[in-house]
Design a protein around this motif. Structure first.
Motif, PDB file in Angstrom:
ATOM      1  N   GLY A   1      39.918  20.920  34.186  1.00  0.00           N
ATOM      2  CA  GLY A   1      39.980  22.371  34.045  1.00  0.00           C
ATOM      3  C   GLY A   1      39.808  23.069  35.376  1.00  0.00           C
ATOM      4  O   GLY A   1      40.537  24.020  35.694  1.00  0.00           O
TER       5      GLY A   1
ATOM      6  N   TYR B   1      42.595  25.630  37.004  1.00  0.00           N
ATOM      7  CA  TYR B   1      42.312  27.028  37.347  1.00  0.00           C
ATOM      8  C   TYR B   1      42.442  27.251  38.847  1.00  0.00           C
ATOM      9  O   TYR B   1      42.974  28.270  39.294  1.00  0.00           O
ATOM     10  CB  TYR B   1      40.903  27.418  36.891  1.00  0.00           C
TER      11      TYR B   1
ATOM     12  N   ASP C   1      45.907  27.493  40.065  1.00  0.00           N
ATOM     13  CA  ASP C   1      46.461  28.784  39.661  1.00  0.00           C
ATOM     14  C   ASP C   1      46.028  29.881  40.637  1.00  0.00           C
ATOM     15  O   ASP C   1      46.259  31.054  40.379  1.00  0.00           O
ATOM     16  CB  ASP C   1      45.985  29.138  38.250  1.00  0.00           C
TER      17      ASP C   1
ATOM     18  N   MET D   1      43.013  30.948  41.458  1.00  0.00           N
ATOM     19  CA  MET D   1      41.906  31.803  41.052  1.00  0.00           C
ATOM     20  C   MET D   1      40.791  31.720  42.100  1.00  0.00           C
ATOM     21  O   MET D   1      40.574  30.676  42.705  1.00  0.00           O
ATOM     22  CB  MET D   1      41.355  31.365  39.694  1.00  0.00           C
TER      23      MET D   1
ATOM     24  N   VAL E   1      37.012  30.952  38.668  1.00  0.00           N
ATOM     25  CA  VAL E   1      37.113  29.564  38.192  1.00  0.00           C
ATOM     26  C   VAL E   1      35.860  29.206  37.393  1.00  0.00           C
ATOM     27  O   VAL E   1      35.948  28.629  36.305  1.00  0.00           O
ATOM     28  CB  VAL E   1      37.324  28.581  39.372  1.00  0.00           C
TER      29      VAL E   1
ATOM     30  N   ARG F   1      35.839  30.908  33.925  1.00  0.00           N
ATOM     31  CA  ARG F   1      36.743  30.229  32.992  1.00  0.00           C
ATOM     32  C   ARG F   1      36.180  28.885  32.545  1.00  0.00           C
ATOM     33  O   ARG F   1      36.287  28.513  31.375  1.00  0.00           O
ATOM     34  CB  ARG F   1      38.131  30.031  33.632  1.00  0.00           C
ATOM     35  N   LEU F   2      35.593  28.139  33.481  1.00  0.00           N
ATOM     36  CA  LEU F   2      35.011  26.840  33.121  1.00  0.00           C
ATOM     37  C   LEU F   2      33.831  27.006  32.170  1.00  0.00           C
ATOM     38  O   LEU F   2      33.634  26.177  31.283  1.00  0.00           O
ATOM     39  CB  LEU F   2      34.573  26.083  34.364  1.00  0.00           C
TER      40      LEU F   2
END
Length: 170
Positions: free
Chosen positions: A36, A40, A43, A45, A50, A53-54
């Protein structure tokens, strides 16, 4: 776990984390978080995003499980670094001609510890020849000893007069 990878813009992503628990299940979660993180990060981020999101990913994968993480984005040519921490111990920097010091990273909670956490990023600059040491709490924690004592032991161990960092475990 630890990871290092090149980002699309040529910068370097560095991560070190520690999932609470042991065994196969903790290792499987670690692998999912590592994947993950890369997704991210690739992407493009920012480090704090990051981590956010994690944290959501971990709460979805395994409610109640936590993990610490330090994620850095480094320009390998200019020395500029942006980093964010989710409850992870701060890195140590050893600059030429200076005492080792802990890098100031905003305090935070581990991934998965609470909903809707906003992590902060901090910027730093490291001169060529500087050494940046990332580690987990297992290196500095000892039963019955204050954490500050373990952190000071680490700082003393990486002083240049103590030899090359690769020989710490000797």
């Amino acid at each position: 776990w630890f990871d290092a990878f090149q980002l699309p813009d040529g910068r370097l992503g560095l991560a070190i984390g520690d999932v609470v628990g042991r065994g196969f299940h903790a290792a499987a979660i670690m692998g999912q978080l590592r994947s993950g993180l890369r997704a991210y990060a690739l992407d493009e981020m920012a480090p704090h995003a990051v981590l956010e999101r994690l944290g959501r990913l971990l709460r979805q994968l395994e409610p109640g499980r936590t993990a610490t993480l330090l994620y850095l984005v480094m320009d390998p040519h200019g020395g500029d670094v942006t980093m964010a921490s989710a409850g992870h111990p701060p890195p140590v920097v050893v600059r030429e001609g200076a005492e080792p010091e802990f890098v100031e990273v905003p305090g935070s909670v581990p991934l998965g510890a609470a909903r809707h956490i906003r992590y902060e990023a901090t910027d730093a600059r490291f001169e060529p020849g500087s050494l940046l040491l990332l580690y987990t709490d297992g290196l500095v924690e000892r039963a019955g000893e204050p954490l500050d004592a373990g952190l000071e032991r680490l700082r003393a161990a990486v002083r240049p007069e103590n030899g090359h960092i690769e020989h710490l475990g000797d």
